[in-house]
Design a protein around this motif. Structure first.
Motif, PDB file in Angstrom:
ATOM      1  N   PHE A 120       2.129   1.002 -10.629  1.00 55.74           N
ATOM      2  CA  PHE A 120       3.013  -0.009 -11.212  1.00 55.74           C
ATOM      3  C   PHE A 120       4.483   0.314 -10.937  1.00 55.74           C
ATOM      4  O   PHE A 120       5.233  -0.522 -10.432  1.00 55.74           O
ATOM      5  N   THR A 121       4.891   1.530 -11.275  1.00 55.32           N
ATOM      6  CA  THR A 121       6.297   1.902 -11.093  1.00 55.32           C
ATOM      7  C   THR A 121       6.645   2.028  -9.613  1.00 55.32           C
ATOM      8  O   THR A 121       7.805   1.828  -9.231  1.00 55.32           O
ATOM      9  N   GLY A 122       5.650   2.365  -8.791  1.00 52.68           N
ATOM     10  CA  GLY A 122       5.900   2.436  -7.354  1.00 52.68           C
ATOM     11  C   GLY A 122       6.322   1.087  -6.801  1.00 52.68           C
ATOM     12  O   GLY A 122       7.312   0.979  -6.063  1.00 52.68           O
ATOM     13  N   VAL A 123       5.596   0.040  -7.184  1.00 55.44           N
ATOM     14  CA  VAL A 123       5.946  -1.316  -6.736  1.00 55.44           C
ATOM     15  C   VAL A 123       7.275  -1.746  -7.342  1.00 55.44           C
ATOM     16  O   VAL A 123       8.142  -2.317  -6.663  1.00 55.44           O
ATOM     17  N   LEU A 124       7.457  -1.467  -8.637  1.00 56.45           N
ATOM     18  CA  LEU A 124       8.669  -1.895  -9.335  1.00 56.45           C
ATOM     19  C   LEU A 124       9.927  -1.270  -8.732  1.00 56.45           C
ATOM     20  O   LEU A 124      10.963  -1.921  -8.601  1.00 56.45           O
ATOM     21  N   SER A 125       9.833   0.011  -8.367  1.00 54.44           N
ATOM     22  CA  SER A 125      11.017   0.701  -7.853  1.00 54.44           C
ATOM     23  C   SER A 125      11.194   0.528  -6.346  1.00 54.44           C
ATOM     24  O   SER A 125      12.307   0.304  -5.868  1.00 54.44           O
ATOM     25  N   GLU A 126      10.116   0.611  -5.583  1.00 52.34           N
ATOM     26  CA  GLU A 126      10.212   0.533  -4.120  1.00 52.34           C
ATOM     27  C   GLU A 126      10.627  -0.851  -3.640  1.00 52.34           C
ATOM     28  O   GLU A 126      11.215  -1.000  -2.568  1.00 52.34           O
ATOM     29  N   SER A 171      17.709  -4.103  -9.299  1.00 54.91           N
ATOM     30  CA  SER A 171      18.295  -5.423  -9.496  1.00 54.91           C
ATOM     31  C   SER A 171      18.366  -5.772 -10.984  1.00 54.91           C
ATOM     32  O   SER A 171      19.371  -6.323 -11.455  1.00 54.91           O
ATOM     33  N   MET A 172      17.301  -5.445 -11.743  1.00 56.43           N
ATOM     34  CA  MET A 172      17.301  -5.717 -13.184  1.00 56.43           C
ATOM     35  C   MET A 172      18.391  -4.923 -13.887  1.00 56.43           C
ATOM     36  O   MET A 172      19.110  -5.443 -14.751  1.00 56.43           O
ATOM     37  N   ALA A 173      18.501  -3.655 -13.533  1.00 52.25           N
ATOM     38  CA  ALA A 173      19.503  -2.798 -14.164  1.00 52.25           C
ATOM     39  C   ALA A 173      20.916  -3.308 -13.895  1.00 52.25           C
ATOM     40  O   ALA A 173      21.762  -3.319 -14.788  1.00 52.25           O
ATOM     41  N   SER A 174      21.167  -3.748 -12.663  1.00 52.24           N
ATOM     42  CA  SER A 174      22.500  -4.265 -12.324  1.00 52.24           C
ATOM     43  C   SER A 174      22.840  -5.495 -13.148  1.00 52.24           C
ATOM     44  O   SER A 174      23.983  -5.676 -13.579  1.00 52.24           O
ATOM     45  N   SER A 175      21.826  -6.313 -13.412  1.00 48.91           N
ATOM     46  CA  SER A 175      22.050  -7.517 -14.208  1.00 48.91           C
ATOM     47  C   SER A 175      22.344  -7.167 -15.665  1.00 48.91           C
ATOM     48  O   SER A 175      23.214  -7.778 -16.294  1.00 48.91           O
ATOM     49  N   GLY A 218       0.820  -1.212   0.000  1.00 51.35           N
ATOM     50  CA  GLY A 218       0.000   0.000   0.000  1.00 51.35           C
ATOM     51  C   GLY A 218       0.850   1.257   0.000  1.00 51.35           C
ATOM     52  O   GLY A 218       0.602   2.190  -0.772  1.00 51.35           O
ATOM     53  N   ASP A 219       1.854   1.287   0.866  1.00 56.29           N
ATOM     54  CA  ASP A 219       2.746   2.453   0.932  1.00 56.29           C
ATOM     55  C   ASP A 219       3.543   2.609  -0.359  1.00 56.29           C
ATOM     56  O   ASP A 219       3.781   3.728  -0.821  1.00 56.29           O
ATOM     57  N   MET A 220       3.953   1.483  -0.947  1.00 52.39           N
ATOM     58  CA  MET A 220       4.699   1.537  -2.204  1.00 52.39           C
ATOM     59  C   MET A 220       3.849   2.136  -3.328  1.00 52.39           C
ATOM     60  O   MET A 220       4.307   2.976  -4.102  1.00 52.39           O
ATOM     61  N   MET A 221       2.629   1.676  -3.425  1.00 44.40           N
ATOM     62  CA  MET A 221       1.717   2.173  -4.460  1.00 44.40           C
ATOM     63  C   MET A 221       1.424   3.653  -4.261  1.00 44.40           C
ATOM     64  O   MET A 221       1.406   4.428  -5.228  1.00 44.40           O
ATOM     65  N   LEU A 222       1.182   4.032  -3.006  1.00 47.84           N
ATOM     66  CA  LEU A 222       0.889   5.431  -2.714  1.00 47.84           C
ATOM     67  C   LEU A 222       2.086   6.318  -3.058  1.00 47.84           C
ATOM     68  O   LEU A 222       1.926   7.425  -3.599  1.00 47.84           O
ATOM     69  N   ALA A 223       3.283   5.837  -2.775  1.00 44.22           N
ATOM     70  CA  ALA A 223       4.488   6.598  -3.111  1.00 44.22           C
ATOM     71  C   ALA A 223       4.590   6.816  -4.618  1.00 44.22           C
ATOM     72  O   ALA A 223       4.950   7.900  -5.085  1.00 44.22           O
ATOM     73  N   GLY A 224       4.234   5.783  -5.376  1.00 42.99           N
ATOM     74  CA  GLY A 224       4.250   5.912  -6.828  1.00 42.99           C
ATOM     75  C   GLY A 224       3.217   6.903  -7.325  1.00 42.99           C
ATOM     76  O   GLY A 224       3.488   7.712  -8.221  1.00 42.99           O
TER      77      GLY A 224
END
Length: 435
Positions: free
Chosen positions: A301-307, A313-317, A46-52
């Protein structure tokens, strides 16, 4: 684990959108919830989505008032007298007709809606093309070029998507792109001149019939007196619009506040009656409700993906498999591949599914997300959107003009890609994106 989960989340979203199993808004929210739960983040989701959502709210606010402002300007006929005079001026000269097509497209394109730009411009110009026996592929090409560059404006879809997906300020993306956009418009006018000159050499300058000339004159006269008393406010509306653009470039106030203030002033002056003001707002509600819903869903969507750190992790790979020489020139690679990507990925799939990963990867090479966003805007869903089979507005254009889709693609591609190249060179020259 996070890398695999992140790629699966992106892939699931892309499959759902590309195969049209779900609408983009529903796909955003369902995917975010599903992978948040799968990843074990249910209690924090919930907090992740709200942040996004909070990160994309300024963008949504700007979109609402920008659409309302330019919708109001079209309602009161701000551009119609100019269009009428242009139609009267071109007469039977194919070169003037094609140049007028480009100018009218640019003016109408200020509303940020490709579909309405196509409908208004083609409706005004198609009778002339048919009367003079001109190639209708030229009409579709020039309208596509002008609308493509104008689609870079902040209240257009691509820039909004880029700002929301990369979570950067709209002004940080757009303001540096203004000189680049001007170069793109100059290329559009140059292309129109070349195409118009070829049509003039093929057909010569003809004299329009009396009925046609009279019809154009009546059109010019009617648009000048449209909306009754509103015509008296023509110069006020022009002055307000010019001041708005100047203040936007000067960054006198945040872009959201500028559009909100300008809209309030314009609505009060043009429609003093509160009931009429409400009607004007409601008449444009569909335009901004859909795109704002999309923006907030993208924020979830991006809130969950980034938070959840999936994106990191994807970028590092990805960094481990990209050669240093490619990573250092990532903005140039993105700019030159952005238009062709439009044939594979829809605007939503590209800006929300692909671009965040590219941006996070590029950050490992010292490249800011805003630079990747600017590079993407030089082609995908801007200069390339009138070519893409994944953009519904493309089919509106070819349907109105009455040309075959494959013929349209073949005719337009070199001119559209030329626009991307010209703007990429300008962007590097002006330091908008690094080489």
């Amino acid at each position: 684990m996070l890398t695999v989960l992140g790629f699966c989340m992106i892939l699931t979203f892309l499959v759902l959108v590309i195969t049209k199993r779900l609408s983009v808004v529903v796909a955003f929210i369902f995917t975010a919830i599903a992978f948040g739960v799968i990843g074990g983040f249910a209690s924090e989701m919930g907090d992740m989505m709200l942040a996004g959502i909070l990160k994309v709210t300024p963008t949504a606010v700007m979109i609402v008032f920008a659409i309302l402002y330019f919708g109001l300007m079209i309602d009161v006929g701000l551009f119609e007298p100019m269009i009428g005079k242009i139609l009267s001026f071109v007469k039977g000269d194919p070169l003037k007709v094609v140049m007028a097509t480009a100018i009218i497209t640019i003016l109408v394109g200020l509303d940020g809606d490709g579909s309405s730009t196509f409908m208004i411009t083609v409706s005004a110009m198609l009778p002339l093309y048919m009367k003079l026996g001109m190639n209708r592929l030229v009409l579709a090409c020039v309208v596509g070029l002008g609308a493509g560059v104008m689609n870079m404006i902040p209240w257009g879809g691509p820039l909004v998507r880029a700002a929301a997906s990369l979570q950067v300020e709209v002004s940080d993306l757009f303001i540096p792109l203004i000189p680049v956009m001007i170069c793109g418009l100059l290329w559009t006018l140059f292309s129109a001149y070349i195409l118009g000159k070829k049509e003039r050499e093929r057909l010569g300058v003809r004299t329009l019939g009396t009925d046609m000339a009279q019809g154009m004159s009546e059109h010019a006269a009617s648009v000048e007196t449209s909306n009754g008393g509103q015509a008296k406010l023509f110069w006020f509306n022009w002055l307000l619009t010019i001041l708005l653009m100047v203040f936007l470039v000067m960054e006198v106030l945040p872009i959201q506040i500028l559009f909100a203030s300008a809209f309030a002033i314009a609505l009060f002056v043009n429609f003093p009656n509160p009931k009429e003001q409400q009607e004007r707002i409601l008449s444009h509600a569909n335009s901004f409700v859909m795109i704002c819903t999309l923006i907030f869903a993208a924020g979830i969507f991006t809130g969950v993906l980034s938070e959840t750190k999936m994106m990191d992790s994807m970028a590092s790979s990805i960094v481990t498999v990209i050669p240093d020489w490619v990573g250092a020139h990532m903005p140039l690679v993105v700019a030159l591949t952005s238009l062709p990507m439009g044939f594979i990925f829809s605007p939503d799939a590209y800006y929300f599914g692909i671009l965040p990963i590219i941006s996070e990867t590029a950050s490992n090479f010292g490249i800011a997300p805003v630079e990747i966003g600017r590079a993407a805007l030089l082609g995908h869903s801007t200069t390339g959107f009138p070519l893409s089979p994944l953009v519904p507005a493309t089919f509106i254009l070819i349907g109105l003009v009455g040309v075959d889709f494959s013929d349209h693609q073949k005719f337009l591609f070199k001119w559209a890609f030329g626009t991307t190249i010209i703007m990429t060179i300008a962007a590097i020259t002006f330091g908008v994106i690094p080489l």
